[in-house]
Design a protein around this motif. Sequence first.
Motif, PDB file in Angstrom:
ATOM      1  N   TRP A 193       1.263   3.413   7.478  1.00  0.00           N
ATOM      2  CA  TRP A 193      -0.165   3.736   7.497  1.00  0.00           C
ATOM      3  C   TRP A 193      -0.449   4.832   8.512  1.00  0.00           C
ATOM      4  O   TRP A 193      -1.286   5.710   8.268  1.00  0.00           O
ATOM      5  N   GLY A 194       0.244   4.782   9.647  1.00  0.00           N
ATOM      6  CA  GLY A 194       0.075   5.840  10.640  1.00  0.00           C
ATOM      7  C   GLY A 194       0.503   7.189  10.104  1.00  0.00           C
ATOM      8  O   GLY A 194      -0.160   8.212  10.346  1.00  0.00           O
ATOM      9  N   ARG A 195       1.615   7.213   9.366  1.00  0.00           N
ATOM     10  CA  ARG A 195       2.076   8.486   8.798  1.00  0.00           C
ATOM     11  C   ARG A 195       1.072   9.015   7.770  1.00  0.00           C
ATOM     12  O   ARG A 195       0.804  10.219   7.709  1.00  0.00           O
ATOM     13  N   ASP A 236       6.760   2.026   0.557  1.00  0.00           N
ATOM     14  CA  ASP A 236       6.972   3.386   1.038  1.00  0.00           C
ATOM     15  C   ASP A 236       7.172   4.332  -0.149  1.00  0.00           C
ATOM     16  O   ASP A 236       7.189   3.918  -1.314  1.00  0.00           O
ATOM     17  N   GLN A 237       7.349   5.619   0.164  1.00  0.00           N
ATOM     18  CA  GLN A 237       7.459   6.606  -0.908  1.00  0.00           C
ATOM     19  C   GLN A 237       8.689   6.367  -1.772  1.00  0.00           C
ATOM     20  O   GLN A 237       8.653   6.563  -2.995  1.00  0.00           O
ATOM     21  N   ALA A 268      -0.657   6.016   1.345  1.00  0.00           N
ATOM     22  CA  ALA A 268      -1.196   7.356   1.114  1.00  0.00           C
ATOM     23  C   ALA A 268      -1.972   7.412  -0.199  1.00  0.00           C
ATOM     24  O   ALA A 268      -3.046   8.026  -0.280  1.00  0.00           O
ATOM     25  N   GLU A 269      -1.452   6.760  -1.233  1.00  0.00           N
ATOM     26  CA  GLU A 269      -2.126   6.802  -2.525  1.00  0.00           C
ATOM     27  C   GLU A 269      -3.467   6.094  -2.471  1.00  0.00           C
ATOM     28  O   GLU A 269      -4.465   6.559  -3.043  1.00  0.00           O
ATOM     29  N   PHE A 325      -4.537  -1.899  -9.502  1.00  0.00           N
ATOM     30  CA  PHE A 325      -5.662  -1.067  -9.062  1.00  0.00           C
ATOM     31  C   PHE A 325      -5.233   0.391  -8.926  1.00  0.00           C
ATOM     32  O   PHE A 325      -5.906   1.306  -9.424  1.00  0.00           O
ATOM     33  N   LEU A 326      -4.110   0.619  -8.261  1.00  0.00           N
ATOM     34  CA  LEU A 326      -3.633   1.982  -8.063  1.00  0.00           C
ATOM     35  C   LEU A 326      -3.169   2.603  -9.373  1.00  0.00           C
ATOM     36  O   LEU A 326      -3.372   3.801  -9.606  1.00  0.00           O
ATOM     37  N   ARG A 327      -2.535   1.815 -10.219  1.00  0.00           N
ATOM     38  CA  ARG A 327      -2.081   2.358 -11.496  1.00  0.00           C
ATOM     39  C   ARG A 327      -3.252   2.840 -12.340  1.00  0.00           C
ATOM     40  O   ARG A 327      -3.178   3.906 -12.963  1.00  0.00           O
TER      41      ARG A 327
END
Length: 403
Positions: A318-320, A267-268, A283-284, A240-242
């Motif tokens: 998610w908080g970040r 994570d990143q 974030a994405e 989905f994100l891709r």
Amino acid sequence: MLYGSIIFVVEFKVRAEAHDAMSRWQVQSYGMDLRDFHAGSRGRVIVPVLCATRAEHQGVEEDFTVVIENGIADVVRAGANDLAERLLALAQYARRDDEPIEPNNWLASPYRPTPTIIEAAVRLYEGHGVRELSHRHAHNLDLTTQMLVQEIELARLQRRRVICFVTGIPGAGKTLTGLDVVHDPELRGNAAAAGIFLSGNGPLVKVVREALVIHQTRKGRRRKDCVHEVGTFIQNVHQFLRYHRENPEAMPHEHVVVFDEAQRAWDQGQMSRKYDVAASEAAELLDVMERLPEWALVIALVGGGQEIYLGEAGLEEWGRALTDRVDRWHVVASPEVLGGGESVAGHRLFDGPAPPESPVPRRTSGSPRRRCAEPPCPTVGRVGERVPNSTPRRSSRARPRLS
């Protein structure tokens, strides 16, 4: 391959000598996906072609015809030596009165499930067999689902972006709750929200899909049809994100996204290693949903202590992500998500106090305080209200539950 008003879907099997059943179904399913999920292919004639490169040359028969049903032709079999002949013979099915397909517009057409495939998927889910995956009693799940459906309706009416955190220990029924939400008939009315269930757990996606398919095949339905329909609402989050990463102008068709096992979002660092992306998965996803101009709602299903692989960031990620988007998202969460607790294995959404300008949950008078039988059913907080310069406090009393 586009020709006039026809779409050819050509699948090559290099060094193959035969057109086996699995390969025929593969190319046929590609055609069905275009018909049911690609706006630019809707209403067009789609011809699946399977080319086994070492198949015996047969040429084109004098009575060569193709049966077209519901916009999809029967799979055409070809070899490397007669593929061109067969494609030229198929060109006759391009009706001169049809508007030719404009390639650039076709390529830019969005993902958009047809109403018929959505209705089919909803019917497939009705009386579904996924409930056997959970040991919860149905009424506990129904209350949680009803509350989430209310949040979706509020988000739509108030034109805002909302993220709901639903918590529960393993076996509490979070996955089934998410499936119930995206298939809820109240969200399938006039101009209603479309929802999709996402998971990064590939085996789980397969198990849930298979449970739905088996349940329907036992009723006498064709397995191939069920397999195709069930993919409407249950997808892999990475895919989905891709898709939206590769199509930066594309807006999601779904206003409602359920992210199962959200604590396992990458994570990143992991996103950078896998996809060269400088953002976490949380974030994405939020960025993708922000493309919708009016409203969006994300349901994050969170279980504590299940971050088991490299790069799985936990609830705090998610908080970040939300801290960086404090003015754009409202948060709906149970006290445990904010203060830590059993269902989230002590994790907290925010590393420190909640951002002062973030919409944080506040109990309203008359909020129910109920318990359900063990194991705990999913937990979700009441609607988040904007409380400037306030910090959520961990309650010393028993946390609210839905029963």
